[in-house]
Write a protein that holds these residues in place. Structure first.
Motif, mmCIF file in Angstrom:
data_model
loop_
_atom_site.group_PDB
_atom_site.id
_atom_site.type_symbol
_atom_site.label_atom_id
_atom_site.label_comp_id
_atom_site.label_asym_id
_atom_site.label_seq_id
_atom_site.Cartn_x
_atom_site.Cartn_y
_atom_site.Cartn_z
ATOM 1 N N GLY A 116 -11.271 -5.577 1.482
ATOM 2 C CA GLY A 116 -11.512 -4.441 0.608
ATOM 3 C C GLY A 116 -12.658 -3.534 1.009
ATOM 4 O O GLY A 116 -13.194 -2.811 0.170
ATOM 5 N N ASN A 117 -13.037 -3.535 2.282
ATOM 6 C CA ASN A 117 -14.151 -2.706 2.743
ATOM 7 C C ASN A 117 -13.607 -1.512 3.533
ATOM 8 O O ASN A 117 -13.640 -1.489 4.762
ATOM 9 N N LEU A 118 -13.099 -0.532 2.814
ATOM 10 C CA LEU A 118 -12.516 0.656 3.433
ATOM 11 C C LEU A 118 -13.522 1.446 4.275
ATOM 12 O O LEU A 118 -13.183 1.867 5.389
ATOM 13 N N ARG A 147 -4.036 4.223 5.903
ATOM 14 C CA ARG A 147 -3.216 5.059 5.021
ATOM 15 C C ARG A 147 -2.468 4.203 3.992
ATOM 16 O O ARG A 147 -2.413 4.546 2.809
ATOM 17 N N GLU A 148 -1.911 3.066 4.438
ATOM 18 C CA GLU A 148 -1.205 2.168 3.517
ATOM 19 C C GLU A 148 -2.176 1.577 2.493
ATOM 20 O O GLU A 148 -1.834 1.430 1.319
ATOM 21 N N HIS A 149 -3.373 1.230 2.930
ATOM 22 C CA HIS A 149 -4.385 0.675 2.027
ATOM 23 C C HIS A 149 -4.747 1.700 0.946
ATOM 24 O O HIS A 149 -4.834 1.358 -0.234
ATOM 25 N N ARG A 150 -4.956 2.939 1.372
ATOM 26 C CA ARG A 150 -5.286 3.998 0.411
ATOM 27 C C ARG A 150 -4.157 4.206 -0.588
ATOM 28 O O ARG A 150 -4.406 4.447 -1.779
ATOM 29 N N ALA A 151 -2.923 4.154 -0.123
ATOM 30 C CA ALA A 151 -1.766 4.395 -0.999
ATOM 31 C C ALA A 151 -1.650 3.297 -2.063
ATOM 32 O O ALA A 151 -1.194 3.569 -3.181
ATOM 33 N N LYS A 152 -2.061 2.084 -1.735
ATOM 34 C CA LYS A 152 -1.984 0.964 -2.684
ATOM 35 C C LYS A 152 -3.133 0.985 -3.681
ATOM 36 O O LYS A 152 -3.016 0.404 -4.761
ATOM 37 N N ASN A 153 -4.248 1.574 -3.310
ATOM 38 C CA ASN A 153 -5.461 1.504 -4.155
ATOM 39 C C ASN A 153 -5.793 2.822 -4.800
ATOM 40 O O ASN A 153 -5.588 3.854 -4.555
#
Length: 153
Positions: A116-118, A147-153
């Motif tokens: 969780g450390n974007l 990009r996928e991480h941002r879309a989920k969060n």
């Protein structure tokens, strides 16, 4: 068949045979051929036997502690074992040895996303943008993961 054609075919076969172990970013792709633990670690990694991979890479790294590829593979193995502190330590060591190691930047970035450390993942994406003057797989992979991480969060 001429002698020159035979030599070219033999060299091509040798490159094809040894290339199956090498990654595009490896600093010394023939190192795996000289170390039984390194080769066994890559095989175990390919088979997703992470504990064995880590043990074999650790043994190889004792003999070659300044090999950024081995440090990167240790990080990758420990990441897959969900031992993130060890994974980060090995990735950081790989980058310390070779600040332009594309694989280590990609993998540590992905590991940062897993915890969780974007912002830290984005730092390694920036490093890859600086390193990859032409498009490279590691940059594309980490960019997609972010990009996928941002879309989920």
């Amino acid at each position: 068949m001429s002698c020159a054609v035979r030599v070219l075919l033999a060299v091509g076969l040798l490159v094809f045979a040894t290339g199956s172990f090498a990654e595009a970013y490896e600093e010394n792709p023939t190192a795996v051929e000289r170390d039984v633990d390194y080769a066994a670690g890559k095989k175990a990694m390919g088979d997703k036997r992470w504990t064995e991979a880590a043990a074999r890479f650790k043994a190889a790294a004792r003999r070659d502690p300044d090999n950024a590829d081995l440090q990167n593979y240790l990080g990758y193995s420990y990441r897959n074992l969900k031992q993130f502190d060890l994974a980060f330590a090995y990735y950081k060591r790989a980058i310390e040895i070779n600040p332009r190691h594309r694989g280590a930047h990609e993998y540590i970035g992905e590991a940062y996303l897993m915890v969780g450390n974007l912002p830290s993942a984005e730092q390694h994406l920036k490093a890859l943008r600086d390193i990859c003057l032409l498009p490279c797989e590691e940059l594309a992979d980490l960019d997609k993961a972010i990009r996928e991480h941002r879309a989920k969060n």
